[in-house]
Write a protein that holds these residues in place. Structure first.
Motif, PDB file in Angstrom:
ATOM      1  N   ALA A   1     -22.478  -8.139   6.394  1.00 47.51           N
ATOM      2  CA  ALA A   1     -23.076  -9.475   6.236  1.00 47.51           C
ATOM      3  C   ALA A   1     -22.029 -10.584   6.218  1.00 47.51           C
ATOM      4  CB  ALA A   1     -23.908  -9.538   4.954  1.00 47.51           C
ATOM      5  N   LEU A   2     -20.797 -10.248   5.925  1.00 48.13           N
ATOM      6  CA  LEU A   2     -19.763 -11.282   5.811  1.00 48.13           C
ATOM      7  C   LEU A   2     -19.594 -12.060   7.112  1.00 48.13           C
ATOM      8  CD1 LEU A   2     -17.030  -9.379   3.756  1.00 48.13           C
ATOM      9  CD2 LEU A   2     -18.347 -11.375   2.982  1.00 48.13           C
TER      10      LEU A   2
ATOM     11  N   ILE B   1     -27.145  -8.927  -2.937  1.00 44.84           N
ATOM     12  CA  ILE B   1     -25.818  -8.986  -2.320  1.00 44.84           C
ATOM     13  C   ILE B   1     -25.529  -7.714  -1.533  1.00 44.84           C
ATOM     14  CG2 ILE B   1     -23.335  -9.242  -2.750  1.00 44.84           C
ATOM     15  CD1 ILE B   1     -24.878 -11.757  -3.487  1.00 44.84           C
ATOM     16  N   ASP B   2     -25.972  -6.592  -2.063  1.00 45.48           N
ATOM     17  CA  ASP B   2     -25.734  -5.350  -1.329  1.00 45.48           C
ATOM     18  C   ASP B   2     -26.903  -4.395  -1.533  1.00 45.48           C
ATOM     19  OD1 ASP B   2     -25.393  -4.225  -3.841  1.00 45.48           O
ATOM     20  OD2 ASP B   2     -23.230  -4.027  -3.662  1.00 45.48           O
TER      21      ASP B   2
ATOM     22  N   MET C   1     -16.802  -7.115  -0.971  1.00 44.41           N
ATOM     23  CA  MET C   1     -16.940  -8.526  -0.569  1.00 44.41           C
ATOM     24  C   MET C   1     -16.237  -9.448  -1.558  1.00 44.41           C
ATOM     25  SD  MET C   1     -20.775  -8.729   1.074  1.00 44.41           S
ATOM     26  CE  MET C   1     -21.664  -7.449   0.190  1.00 44.41           C
ATOM     27  N   ILE C   2     -16.297  -9.125  -2.834  1.00 43.53           N
ATOM     28  CA  ILE C   2     -15.571  -9.923  -3.835  1.00 43.53           C
ATOM     29  C   ILE C   2     -14.073  -9.918  -3.515  1.00 43.53           C
ATOM     30  CG2 ILE C   2     -14.842  -9.941  -6.258  1.00 43.53           C
ATOM     31  CD1 ILE C   2     -17.713  -9.030  -6.988  1.00 43.53           C
TER      32      ILE C   2
ATOM     33  N   SER D   1     -20.291 -25.611   0.328  1.00 42.65           N
ATOM     34  CA  SER D   1     -20.132 -24.324   1.009  1.00 42.65           C
ATOM     35  C   SER D   1     -21.034 -23.241   0.439  1.00 42.65           C
ATOM     36  CB  SER D   1     -18.669 -23.873   0.934  1.00 42.65           C
ATOM     37  OG  SER D   1     -17.813 -24.839   1.509  1.00 42.65           O
TER      38      SER D   1
ATOM     39  N   LEU E   1     -13.348 -12.271  -0.647  1.00 42.91           N
ATOM     40  CA  LEU E   1     -13.379 -13.672  -1.071  1.00 42.91           C
ATOM     41  C   LEU E   1     -12.162 -14.012  -1.943  1.00 42.91           C
ATOM     42  CD1 LEU E   1     -16.293 -13.460   0.059  1.00 42.91           C
ATOM     43  CD2 LEU E   1     -16.989 -15.044  -1.748  1.00 42.91           C
TER      44      LEU E   1
ATOM     45  N   GLY F   1     -19.680  -2.624  -0.525  1.00 42.67           N
ATOM     46  CA  GLY F   1     -20.734  -3.437  -1.113  1.00 42.67           C
ATOM     47  C   GLY F   1     -20.172  -4.688  -1.759  1.00 42.67           C
ATOM     48  N   ALA F   2     -20.782  -5.093  -2.863  1.00 40.88           N
ATOM     49  CA  ALA F   2     -20.393  -6.339  -3.519  1.00 40.88           C
ATOM     50  C   ALA F   2     -18.914  -6.336  -3.908  1.00 40.88           C
ATOM     51  CB  ALA F   2     -21.263  -6.565  -4.760  1.00 40.88           C
TER      52      ALA F   2
ATOM     53  N   ALA G   1     -22.285 -14.576   7.609  1.00 41.17           N
ATOM     54  CA  ALA G   1     -22.247 -15.655   6.610  1.00 41.17           C
ATOM     55  C   ALA G   1     -21.018 -16.543   6.775  1.00 41.17           C
ATOM     56  CB  ALA G   1     -22.275 -15.054   5.207  1.00 41.17           C
ATOM     57  N   PHE G   2     -19.908 -15.925   7.094  1.00 43.24           N
ATOM     58  CA  PHE G   2     -18.632 -16.650   7.130  1.00 43.24           C
ATOM     59  C   PHE G   2     -17.874 -16.279   8.397  1.00 43.24           C
ATOM     60  CE2 PHE G   2     -19.590 -15.293   2.695  1.00 43.24           C
ATOM     61  CZ  PHE G   2     -19.942 -16.525   2.166  1.00 43.24           C
TER      62      PHE G   2
ATOM     63  N   ALA H   1     -26.832 -15.760   3.781  1.00 39.84           N
ATOM     64  CA  ALA H   1     -26.155 -14.466   3.853  1.00 39.84           C
ATOM     65  C   ALA H   1     -26.852 -13.414   2.997  1.00 39.84           C
ATOM     66  CB  ALA H   1     -24.702 -14.607   3.411  1.00 39.84           C
TER      67      ALA H   1
ATOM     68  N   ILE I   1     -14.404 -19.078   4.526  1.00 39.09           N
ATOM     69  CA  ILE I   1     -15.364 -18.890   3.430  1.00 39.09           C
ATOM     70  C   ILE I   1     -15.901 -20.238   2.952  1.00 39.09           C
ATOM     71  CG2 ILE I   1     -15.690 -17.966   1.098  1.00 39.09           C
ATOM     72  CD1 ILE I   1     -15.158 -15.755   3.119  1.00 39.09           C
ATOM     73  N   ASP I   2     -15.012 -21.222   2.932  1.00 38.04           N
ATOM     74  CA  ASP I   2     -15.485 -22.542   2.498  1.00 38.04           C
ATOM     75  C   ASP I   2     -14.776 -23.646   3.261  1.00 38.04           C
ATOM     76  OD1 ASP I   2     -12.955 -22.794   1.343  1.00 38.04           O
ATOM     77  OD2 ASP I   2     -13.688 -22.546  -0.713  1.00 38.04           O
TER      78      ASP I   2
ATOM     79  N   SER J   1     -23.064  -2.947   3.605  1.00 42.12           N
ATOM     80  CA  SER J   1     -23.467  -4.306   3.225  1.00 42.12           C
ATOM     81  C   SER J   1     -22.446  -5.357   3.630  1.00 42.12           C
ATOM     82  CB  SER J   1     -23.697  -4.380   1.713  1.00 42.12           C
ATOM     83  OG  SER J   1     -24.678  -3.450   1.311  1.00 42.12           O
TER      84      SER J   1
END
Lengths: 177, 177, 177, 177
Positions: free
Chosen positions: C134-135, D143-144, C109-110, D131, C113, C105-106, C138-139, D138, C143-144, C131
């Motif tokens: 989704a990365l 987020i999740d 993903m953190i 970005s 990133l 989950g979050a 989105a990416f 996303a 990431i940026d 979840s």
């Protein structure tokens, strides 16, 4: 100027409270622009915060994760470090131009040693009857043979406040040198 | 059992090196399963890591952000805390079931006081000629009046290693109680 | 090589467990010297630790302060960061030469990133139904717009393990460049 | 109320600067007591600090260890975390009652995900050309699948400021519930 205050996490006797009150009043007179940083809002730290607010100081409380939910008085800036007690002390001490220890136990002494190791000016109130009085006997001048900064001990809180306000701005330049 | 080692960030004299070697050999004999945690790979800490590797200890080095890129010997586990020196010490001490101070300066003493404040068993080598020898005079038993854990001082490294291995596993249960 | 594993803090379905098992077996075959770092011992993280121990990996668990007292299996190296969940993730990711996200989950993903922002090679398992799938949408690449490192997505855990072992040692040199 | 601002570490185009200026003016009108927390004094963060000071906001800058020596304008409160970029973000986000993302890269997105994981209300400015615009595609709602807090997206900075001031005080109670 940001002044870090190391102080006991438990309540203290009336004599120390009186010394602390004198220190804060003189600090207010001698360097009214100072912002005070405390590591919590309980014990002697709470007493300092409450007295400082009466004197209209800007106050920042740097909380450890174990006590993130303590309620603070209106107007206090809250920093929630997400870090345990000792790591929270690092944020407190690093954010301070000078550290003033008003009496306490191991936590207070750790903050004194941290400030020394970071090269910050350190002022310690003595004759408090608290465990931190041991610092002067153990380390009358320096903490170790690197002799980073001389620890300044005072049993007179008014004189200590004046010294903090007189010397600190100069010292800051050294500590980030 | 994870044993944290607090040690000088500078090289030390041959006498201390010899005491450290004796300590590690006896530790290897008395508690061969121990994992050693150090806060860096320079000064006395480097000496300890190198000797410990010769003795086939598992070694973890917990690095401060200021030195994240120091090269470590093959086989050492590297923890890059992203935190400055004192916050890195928190990770080191909290991750240790017991803390052993082999001699040093302010950093070593900070780690001793942290371990005390966290309720961890603490063993301090004395007669090293280093600044940390001041601890025994300042705090012969406890750091403050909460009397969390008694600091144990030894001038005999072999005896100290035996005590660490004999008492530590029991003490661990207390420190997380 | 130290491989950080980002994984769900809750248990996951049998399909993901099966993919994780395949990933670990291939990893063991392709880079047997790898040390695995996990951020806890619950949910999918616990599953990974248990499977990794069966395969005789060296395993380090990097604990947040909120869960410092979780019991770990014999032989696991315990790092008690004293820092809350997200700060503990920093220690985990910084200590890893590469980061592998196995679904979550979050928190997972953190960590992806963070690894990107630190310039570490990042491998993400997809088609997990979690979840973190989704990365990829989105990416898909970066990431940026700094384009630090390309995120690598795999729905085949065996192929992913081979890539981790083949490319990672080379990439490490870049990430600290 | 303490409002954390996530913003780009690089300078941005005039359109975003204009949106930020509108946001801050409306914020000043709608919740004049707010204290603003920023993670640095460079890039868009510097722009926000300078504009906020013109509007007489109390401003706190929470610095990472890599940039501890950046010079701040008179009157800004400086928190020197001693922690690397991402760990510094944890202090910033945890110290905020709500998080507002004004546009940025991976660092800004990490702070959004952290705030979500901590259960803080999160407001994201969109249509910035930066970005972080990817967040809305996303994660349009959550987020999740734990669905902790709904991410609120706004392309109108004035409307966003009003919502922050209207909803945030209520939301704070939830986030520490």
């Amino acid at each position: 100027m940001q002044i870090g205050i190391a102080a006991h996490s438990s309540p203290v006797n009336a004599k120390v409270e009186s010394m602390v009150r004198e220190f804060l009043r003189e600090l207010r007179a001698s360097c009214p622009q100072a912002t005070l940083l405390l590591g919590g809002y309980w014990g002697l730290m709470k007493f300092v915060v409450d007295e400082a607010l009466k004197l209209n100081f800007t106050v920042v409380v740097v909380l450890p994760v174990e006590r993130y939910d303590v309620e603070l008085p209106q107007g206090v800036i809250r920093i929630d470090t997400g870090a345990e007690f000792r790591s929270r002390s690092v944020v407190l001490v690093r954010s301070s131009d000078v550290l003033v220890a008003l009496g306490g136990g191991a936590g207070t002494m750790i903050e004194v040693l941290m400030a020394y190791a970071m090269g910050k000016p350190v002022y310690v109130l003595t004759d408090t009857g608290l465990s931190s009085d041991a610092l002067q006997r153990a380390f009358p001048d320096y903490i170790d043979d690197r002799r980073v900064v001389r620890i300044r001990y005072f049993n007179d809180p008014i004189k200590m406040a004046r010294e903090v306000c007189r010397e600190a701005p100069r010292a800051v330049k050294i500590s980030f040198g």
